[in-house]
Design a protein around this motif. Structure first.
Motif, PDB file in Angstrom:
ATOM      1  N   TYR A  77      67.460  31.796   3.476  1.00 17.87           N
ATOM      2  CA  TYR A  77      66.710  31.391   2.284  1.00 17.87           C
ATOM      3  C   TYR A  77      67.580  31.576   1.048  1.00 17.87           C
ATOM      4  N   SER A 135      67.420  34.260  -2.103  1.00 18.91           N
ATOM      5  CA  SER A 135      67.335  35.498  -1.340  1.00 18.91           C
ATOM      6  C   SER A 135      65.994  35.551  -0.618  1.00 18.91           C
ATOM      7  N   SER A 137      64.005  37.931  -0.548  1.00 19.92           N
ATOM      8  CA  SER A 137      63.033  38.706  -1.307  1.00 19.92           C
ATOM      9  C   SER A 137      62.372  37.925  -2.433  1.00 19.92           C
ATOM     10  N   TRP A 138      62.897  36.730  -2.742  1.00 18.38           N
ATOM     11  CA  TRP A 138      62.329  35.958  -3.847  1.00 18.38           C
ATOM     12  C   TRP A 138      61.019  35.317  -3.412  1.00 18.38           C
ATOM     13  N   VAL A 195      61.599  30.201  -2.511  1.00 17.75           N
ATOM     14  CA  VAL A 195      62.908  30.086  -1.876  1.00 17.75           C
ATOM     15  C   VAL A 195      63.119  28.682  -1.346  1.00 17.75           C
TER      16      VAL A 195
END
Length: 262
Positions: A240, A243, A245-246, A249
């Motif tokens: 992704y 990142s 964690s975003w 994505v």
């Protein structure tokens, strides 16, 4: 009237015509983010999946998707008969390119033995479908949308053989965006009277954005399964950008190093 004339198409969407411009029939369906999304989608997918493209000679890459955005803008700008056919046929031809190149060989009809034979089958089917699209253009969009059910069936078949949770999650997100997209398309088509009554006739522009988001997840899935079939010496991995964690994505596929051959 001429087939190039404004409003000579057999289809007119819910958005009011020429309300914000004297030369653009449906303003939001033409120049807003709805069609711009197609122009961003093609180069973004090409760049992020460049590793796959380096190892797989994909013909025309994502050019048909880009052309679909161009012809869609032309159609909604003019609502011309030619624009309507170009808009619909560009989608048909994009699907034909995708099927001819990415359709898994294990699903070929029994009479088709090689990819070259399948190219011919797809080409002949596309020519016949193109000619038939001139008979009743108002039915073209419904027929094209029905192809999505076959694509969903193929995705389901592939997911049954895949244990990667990321792949299953991406497929679920793709289906979610597609359901929202087709709901917007049907809503604009069948409930136009309601949206005009509340002064919000913009669901077709939502369809453009939502189907682009669905394709954003669809293409990496297609590439992932294509690597499994056509390049088994690589191990595909879903990533992704920017990142994991975003919250928002863009998915793409990377290829891990080839396995050592004995």
């Amino acid at each position: 009237p001429s087939i190039f004339s404004y409003q000579s198409a057999e289809v007119d969407w819910c958005e009011g015509n020429f309300e914000r411009s004297a030369v653009i029939a449906e303003y939001y369906n033409t120049v807003s983010i709805s069609n711009v999304s197609f122009f961003i989608l093609s180069p973004a997918l090409l760049y992020l999946n460049r590793q796959y493209c380096q190892h797989r000679a994909v013909p025309m890459y994502f050019l048909p998707l880009f052309l679909a955005g161009v012809f869609s803008m032309y159609f909604h700008m003019t609502l011309s008969y030619v624009g309507q056919l170009l808009d619909e046929l560009s989608i048909l031809w994009s699907l034909a390119v995708a099927y001819s190149f990415w359709y898994p060989q294990p699903y070929f009809p029994r009479c088709i033995k090689t990819r070259k034979h399948f190219f011919w089958l797809t080409g002949i089917t596309t020519v016949i479908s193109t000619l038939m699209s001139f008979i009743k253009p108002t039915l073209n969009a419904y027929a094209l949308n029905c192809i999505a059910f076959h694509l969903l069936y193929l995705t389901w078949r592939e997911l049954k053989k895949c244990n990667d949770k990321r792949v299953h999650r991406m497929a679920a997100v793709m289906v979610m965006w597609w359901v929202l997209a087709i709901s917007s398309w049907i809503s604009d088509r069948w409930l136009c009277w309601l949206w005009q009554a509340v002064n919000f006739p913009y669901f077709h522009s939502f369809w453009h954005v939502l189907i682009a988001l669905s394709l954003l997840y669809c293409f990496p899935l297609v590439i992932y399964f294509d690597v499994c079939y056509e390049m088994p010496w690589f191990k595909p991995k879903l990533e992704y950008w920017p990142s994991d964690s975003w919250p928002v994505v863009v998915p793409y596929v990377t290829l891990q190093e080839p396995h050592k051959q004995c």
